[in-house]
Design a protein around this motif. Structure first.
Motif, PDB file in Angstrom:
ATOM      1  N   ARG A 108      91.931   8.147  17.235  1.00  0.00           N
ATOM      2  CA  ARG A 108      90.560   7.766  16.910  1.00  0.00           C
ATOM      3  C   ARG A 108      89.769   7.627  18.210  1.00  0.00           C
ATOM      4  N   VAL A 109      88.633   8.302  18.280  1.00  0.00           N
ATOM      5  CA  VAL A 109      87.785   8.212  19.465  1.00  0.00           C
ATOM      6  C   VAL A 109      86.406   7.716  19.060  1.00  0.00           C
ATOM      7  N   VAL A 110      85.817   6.891  19.918  1.00  0.00           N
ATOM      8  CA  VAL A 110      84.450   6.412  19.729  1.00  0.00           C
ATOM      9  C   VAL A 110      83.585   6.992  20.842  1.00  0.00           C
ATOM     10  N   LEU A 111      82.474   7.617  20.457  1.00  0.00           N
ATOM     11  CA  LEU A 111      81.493   8.150  21.396  1.00  0.00           C
ATOM     12  C   LEU A 111      80.214   7.343  21.240  1.00  0.00           C
ATOM     13  N   THR A 112      79.710   6.774  22.328  1.00  0.00           N
ATOM     14  CA  THR A 112      78.514   5.930  22.246  1.00  0.00           C
ATOM     15  C   THR A 112      77.427   6.437  23.185  1.00  0.00           C
ATOM     16  N   SER A 113      76.180   6.193  22.800  1.00  0.00           N
ATOM     17  CA  SER A 113      75.024   6.472  23.644  1.00  0.00           C
ATOM     18  C   SER A 113      73.885   5.574  23.191  1.00  0.00           C
ATOM     19  N   GLY A 114      72.802   5.576  23.955  1.00  0.00           N
ATOM     20  CA  GLY A 114      71.664   4.749  23.583  1.00  0.00           C
ATOM     21  C   GLY A 114      71.808   3.293  23.942  1.00  0.00           C
ATOM     22  N   VAL A 115      72.732   2.953  24.841  1.00  0.00           N
ATOM     23  CA  VAL A 115      72.824   1.570  25.325  1.00  0.00           C
ATOM     24  C   VAL A 115      71.591   1.242  26.170  1.00  0.00           C
ATOM     25  N   HIS A 116      71.062   2.249  26.848  1.00  0.00           N
ATOM     26  CA  HIS A 116      69.777   2.136  27.544  1.00  0.00           C
ATOM     27  C   HIS A 116      68.748   2.979  26.793  1.00  0.00           C
ATOM     28  N   GLY A 117      67.555   2.454  26.632  1.00  0.00           N
ATOM     29  CA  GLY A 117      66.580   3.095  25.772  1.00  0.00           C
ATOM     30  C   GLY A 117      65.828   4.258  26.381  1.00  0.00           C
ATOM     31  N   ASP A 118      65.973   4.505  27.705  1.00  0.00           N
ATOM     32  CA  ASP A 118      65.251   5.612  28.333  1.00  0.00           C
ATOM     33  C   ASP A 118      66.163   6.805  28.608  1.00  0.00           C
ATOM     34  N   GLU A 119      67.323   6.846  27.965  1.00  0.00           N
ATOM     35  CA  GLU A 119      68.306   7.898  28.224  1.00  0.00           C
ATOM     36  C   GLU A 119      68.402   8.821  27.006  1.00  0.00           C
ATOM     37  N   MET A 120      68.117  10.094  27.215  1.00  0.00           N
ATOM     38  CA  MET A 120      68.018  11.037  26.108  1.00  0.00           C
ATOM     39  C   MET A 120      69.123  12.098  26.120  1.00  0.00           C
ATOM     40  N   SER A 121      69.447  12.653  27.293  1.00  0.00           N
ATOM     41  CA  SER A 121      70.447  13.727  27.347  1.00  0.00           C
ATOM     42  C   SER A 121      71.803  13.263  26.832  1.00  0.00           C
ATOM     43  N   ASN A 122      72.112  11.990  27.030  1.00  0.00           N
ATOM     44  CA  ASN A 122      73.391  11.472  26.534  1.00  0.00           C
ATOM     45  C   ASN A 122      73.437  11.478  25.008  1.00  0.00           C
ATOM     46  N   VAL A 126      76.185  13.707  22.593  1.00  0.00           N
ATOM     47  CA  VAL A 126      77.033  13.195  21.515  1.00  0.00           C
ATOM     48  C   VAL A 126      76.713  13.905  20.202  1.00  0.00           C
ATOM     49  N   GLN A 127      75.439  14.096  19.911  1.00  0.00           N
ATOM     50  CA  GLN A 127      75.066  14.789  18.675  1.00  0.00           C
ATOM     51  C   GLN A 127      75.619  16.214  18.646  1.00  0.00           C
ATOM     52  N   THR A 128      75.571  16.903  19.777  1.00  0.00           N
ATOM     53  CA  THR A 128      76.062  18.284  19.845  1.00  0.00           C
ATOM     54  C   THR A 128      77.562  18.334  19.622  1.00  0.00           C
ATOM     55  N   VAL A 129      78.301  17.402  20.218  1.00  0.00           N
ATOM     56  CA  VAL A 129      79.747  17.335  19.982  1.00  0.00           C
ATOM     57  C   VAL A 129      80.030  17.135  18.505  1.00  0.00           C
ATOM     58  N   MET A 130      79.344  16.183  17.887  1.00  0.00           N
ATOM     59  CA  MET A 130      79.599  15.886  16.474  1.00  0.00           C
ATOM     60  C   MET A 130      79.278  17.088  15.585  1.00  0.00           C
ATOM     61  N   ASN A 131      78.228  17.833  15.932  1.00  0.00           N
ATOM     62  CA  ASN A 131      77.839  18.989  15.123  1.00  0.00           C
ATOM     63  C   ASN A 131      78.826  20.147  15.243  1.00  0.00           C
ATOM     64  N   ALA A 144      80.693   8.434  16.165  1.00  0.00           N
ATOM     65  CA  ALA A 144      79.596   8.436  17.123  1.00  0.00           C
ATOM     66  C   ALA A 144      78.558   7.390  16.744  1.00  0.00           C
ATOM     67  N   VAL A 145      78.123   6.615  17.743  1.00  0.00           N
ATOM     68  CA  VAL A 145      77.021   5.663  17.571  1.00  0.00           C
ATOM     69  C   VAL A 145      76.003   6.010  18.648  1.00  0.00           C
ATOM     70  N   THR A 146      74.852   6.539  18.247  1.00  0.00           N
ATOM     71  CA  THR A 146      73.954   7.162  19.211  1.00  0.00           C
ATOM     72  C   THR A 146      72.724   6.345  19.578  1.00  0.00           C
ATOM     73  N   ASP A 147      72.491   5.220  18.940  1.00  0.00           N
ATOM     74  CA  ASP A 147      71.251   4.462  19.177  1.00  0.00           C
ATOM     75  C   ASP A 147      71.540   2.967  19.226  1.00  0.00           C
ATOM     76  N   VAL A 283      79.276  18.485  26.972  1.00  0.00           N
ATOM     77  CA  VAL A 283      79.811  18.841  25.657  1.00  0.00           C
ATOM     78  C   VAL A 283      81.147  19.564  25.833  1.00  0.00           C
ATOM     79  N   GLU A 284      81.182  20.502  26.771  1.00  0.00           N
ATOM     80  CA  GLU A 284      82.415  21.254  27.020  1.00  0.00           C
ATOM     81  C   GLU A 284      83.547  20.318  27.452  1.00  0.00           C
ATOM     82  N   GLY A 285      83.235  19.399  28.352  1.00  0.00           N
ATOM     83  CA  GLY A 285      84.253  18.458  28.804  1.00  0.00           C
ATOM     84  C   GLY A 285      84.730  17.543  27.698  1.00  0.00           C
TER      85      GLY A 285
END
Length: 397
Positions: A108-122, A126-131, A144-147, A283-285
């Protein structure tokens, strides 16, 4: 990142710091460490076991206040909202949760982003990996928890706007693992997420970030190379720098590590933009990491073996000593030598008021992207491999 410079910090002492001032709440949290730890432990122990649905539905997606991915149907993608801390109005901040539950059991892996509100590429990474994931072909689960810092993201600002003792801005990446009974909404939000959503569903975790507003960074990973499980994952990314450092204790990936969950942080370029070229590398990594753990099948993409990787254990900050326009003489990823001039600064008359040199030999890992600076602002960070010279200031994140 902490804004408190210290002299001669080595790998274990070096703390990652924000590029803006640390709020009074961070000071209070650090001074109340033991009590906070006890409260957090109690909250974690009191957290409900299993999945708890609140009965609410938002945009057709069910809301949970606690999640166990083992309760979800395998071979499917699940879209949920997690009920976080309350707003001043009494409503809740809800965060988006995407779960790709494999048809077969596995890690089980957890991918997180959006801990800082001005960060978009992260977020898009995560969305691209999930898709790209097909749950019917997977073994294991990717969540994935993105926001995470929803109120910060709503205004695309770095920090959580807290309304406790008057308006305050809290860096949520100094709050982990949080405290469900904490003194601020940000601390309580972190405690709820960590105890009831993130930690219970992770065998390993990746917390994605970017640089901050006004300060751009290269594509690099932050993680401890002396932890074999983390080192193996760090080396699967085709990016040119690794910051081999434990960083500041309150960041999310360290909360995972303290809970016995291998974790690290990718840093994906500039804030407030989508850097599609850099996103593709991460994403590749990340897909390589999922293949490494047997979650998805297929050949490995490019890894660190396919690029030149510079590994440093510290970052040397060059701080502005004057106000004015800043002209950089080096670029991100450039190699620099000790004593090399890296930037100059001019006042309103065009006169040169300051020249800046590197105190170490290493590679440029971050630069101020705002053209003007006042005294004390970080202008350049140099990734390097030895303690700073005596008297140097170290700016940790």
């Amino acid at each position: 990142m902490s804004d408190e410079p210290k002299e001669g910090l080595d790998r274990r002492d070096f703390m990652i710091a924000s590029l803006a001032a640390v709020g009074a709440s961070a000071v209070l949290a650090s001074s109340a460490g033991p009590a906070k730890a006890q409260d957090t432990a109690a909250s974690a122990g009191d957290a409900p076991q299993g999945t708890v649905f609140t009965g609410d539905v938002i945009e057709g997606k069910k809301v949970v206040s606690s999640l166990d991915v083992n309760d979800l149907e395998p071979g499917q993608r699940h879209l949920l909202y997690f009920q976080g801390a309350q707003m001043p109005t009494g409503q809740h901040w809800h965060v988006s949760v995407t779960v790709a539950k494999g048809a077969q059991p596995g890690k089980r892996v957890v991918l997180t982003s959006g801990v800082h509100g001005d960060e978009m590429s992260n977020i898009q990474t995560v969305q691209t990996v999930m898709n790209q994931l097909d749950p019917t072909e997977m073994s294991g689960t990717v969540m994935a928890v993105t926001d995470i810092a929803r109120p910060a993201l709503e205004s695309m600002q770095r920090r959580w706007p807290n309304q406790g003792r008057g308006p305050d801005l809290i860096d949520m990446n100094r709050e982990w693992p949080g405290n469900e009974n904490g003194l601020t909404a940000a601390s309580r939000h972190a405690g709820l997420l960590f105890n009831r959503l993130l930690r219970p569903n992770a065998d390993f975790a990746i917390d994605f970030h970017t640089g901050t507003t006004g300060f751009e960074v290269t594509g690099f990973n932050i993680g401890e190379m002396d932890v074999p499980e983390i080192k193996a994952m760090l080396e699967l990314y085709p990016v040119g720098q690794i910051f081999d450092n434990p960083t500041y204790p309150g960041v999310l990936h360290n909360a995972f590590i303290d809970a016995g969950i291998p974790s690290f942080t990718p840093e994906i370029g500039a804030a407030r933009v989508l850097d599609l070229e850099m996103i593709a590398l991460f994403v590749e990594g990340t897909m390589n990491v999922l293949k490494h753990h047997g979650i998805v099948a297929g050949p490995m993409g490019r890894t660190g073996k396919d690029v030149t990787v510079f590994v440093g254990n510290s970052a040397f900050p060059i701080l502005a000593t004057a106000g004015g326009l800043v002209e950089h003489l080096v670029k991100l990823n450039d190699k620099v030598k000790a004593g090399q001039k890296v930037a100059i600064q001019r006042n309103s008359f065009g006169e040169v008021v300051a020249e800046y040199t590197s105190g170490v030999t290493g590679e440029v890992t971050g630069q101020r992207s705002d053209a003007m600076s006042e005294p004390g602002n970080p202008l350049v960070f140099i990734l390097f491999n030895k303690a700073p010279p005596e008297g140097a200031e170290a700016y940790p994140e």
